[in-house]
Design a protein around this motif. Structure first.
Motif, PDB file in Angstrom:
ATOM      1  N   THR A   7      17.604  -0.282   2.929  1.00 19.85           N
ATOM      2  CA  THR A   7      17.825  -1.620   3.467  1.00 19.85           C
ATOM      3  C   THR A   7      16.845  -2.626   2.878  1.00 19.85           C
ATOM      4  N   LEU A   8      15.573  -2.262   2.801  1.00 23.53           N
ATOM      5  CA  LEU A   8      14.592  -3.175   2.227  1.00 23.53           C
ATOM      6  C   LEU A   8      14.850  -3.391   0.736  1.00 23.53           C
ATOM      7  N   GLY A   9      15.385  -2.379   0.063  1.00 23.11           N
ATOM      8  CA  GLY A   9      15.764  -2.558  -1.326  1.00 23.11           C
ATOM      9  C   GLY A   9      16.817  -3.646  -1.464  1.00 23.11           C
TER      10      GLY A   9
ATOM     11  N   ALA B  18       8.111   2.564   8.881  1.00 23.67           N
ATOM     12  CA  ALA B  18       8.755   2.874   7.610  1.00 23.67           C
ATOM     13  C   ALA B  18       8.812   1.643   6.712  1.00 23.67           C
ATOM     14  N   ALA B  19       8.996   0.465   7.305  1.00 18.40           N
ATOM     15  CA  ALA B  19       9.016  -0.773   6.528  1.00 18.40           C
ATOM     16  C   ALA B  19       7.659  -1.025   5.891  1.00 18.40           C
ATOM     17  N   ARG B  20       6.608  -0.804   6.647  1.00 13.93           N
ATOM     18  CA  ARG B  20       5.253  -0.982   6.112  1.00 13.93           C
ATOM     19  C   ARG B  20       5.022  -0.036   4.933  1.00 13.93           C
ATOM     20  N   ASP B  21       5.349   1.237   5.102  1.00 14.97           N
ATOM     21  CA  ASP B  21       5.130   2.228   4.040  1.00 14.97           C
ATOM     22  C   ASP B  21       5.984   1.917   2.812  1.00 14.97           C
ATOM     23  N   THR B  22       7.210   1.451   3.036  1.00 14.24           N
ATOM     24  CA  THR B  22       8.108   1.147   1.932  1.00 14.24           C
ATOM     25  C   THR B  22       7.625  -0.058   1.132  1.00 14.24           C
TER      26      THR B  22
ATOM     27  N   ILE C 173      13.842   6.935   7.764  1.00 12.09           N
ATOM     28  CA  ILE C 173      13.002   6.405   6.684  1.00 12.09           C
ATOM     29  C   ILE C 173      13.860   6.045   5.481  1.00 12.09           C
ATOM     30  N   ASP C 174      14.802   6.908   5.133  1.00 10.10           N
ATOM     31  CA  ASP C 174      15.679   6.651   3.995  1.00 10.10           C
ATOM     32  C   ASP C 174      16.500   5.380   4.217  1.00 10.10           C
TER      33      ASP C 174
END
Length: 207
Positions: free
Chosen positions: A186-188, A39-43, A180-181
């Motif tokens: 979190t990455l935001g 999910a981090a990669r896709d985000t 995923i959400d």
């Protein structure tokens, strides 16, 4: 002066999720960790304006793979040893050394590293924590169970190994990384202070 956005080589997010039960010893959960990394990669691929190069897509030599592992290990160990990443002159910054060969393998101007650990309470762990709070109120003696760890870190380093940018967030800024959400939110938070870095435009007139 005008410039072009840096091409950022993104190494696989080094995120580990662990289950923290009543026994107090965290157990790594490969299924949770793999979901968070994917999910981090896709985000990351969609949330920033810069062009990203994902090294997982590259056919890399054994030498470059070994260098990538070394850089990730240095970043991880620097965090674990609590080396400071705050701006100078208050603290020293870690020395990565040249990452030119890694960057060149992906055609990147800089590398992004993401590392973190999140201990997630099981249901019985939450009950134990609640009981400890009640017992502390009754006896006046607080004996709280281990709360585990929760932190996520990101760094941007140049080809010559200089730290361009760094940020760290903690438990209250980390959403459920098993979803995923949660990873997106979190990455935001983690990347909100990341600068829009640029390389000089050699064709632009110099002022």
């Amino acid at each position: 002066a005008p410039g072009t956005a840096l091409t950022i080589g993104v190494l696989e997010a080094d995120i580990t999720l662990r289950e923290l039960g009543a026994g107090g010893t965290p157990q790594e959960r490969d299924d949770w960790s793999e979901l968070a990394r994917t999910a981090a990669r896709d985000t990351l691929e969609t949330m920033r304006p810069e062009r990203y190069v994902y090294y997982v897509d590259q056919e890399l030599s054994d030498e470059v793979m070994a260098e990538i592992e070394d850089v990730q290990a240095l970043f991880r160990n620097s965090i674990l040893n609590d080396m400071a990443f705050t701006p100078p002159p208050t603290r020293s910054r870690p020395r990565f050394g040249s990452v030119d060969s890694i960057a060149a393998a992906g055609g990147a101007d800089a590398l992004m590293l993401v590392y973190g650990v999140d201990d997630i309470f099981t249901a019985d762990r939450k009950v134990l924590t609640a009981l400890s709070v009640v017992a502390a109120g009754l006896t006046g003696v607080a004996v709280m169970p281990n709360n585990g760890v929760a932190h996520l870190n990101a760094a941007l380093i140049s080809r010559d190994g200089q730290l361009i940018w760094y940020n760290r967030i903690y438990e209250n800024q980390i959403s459920d990384l098993r979803t995923i959400d949660g990873v997106q939110k979190t990455l935001g938070n983690l990347l909100r202070t990341m600068p829009v870095t640029q390389t000089p435009d050699e064709t632009a007139p110099q002022t």
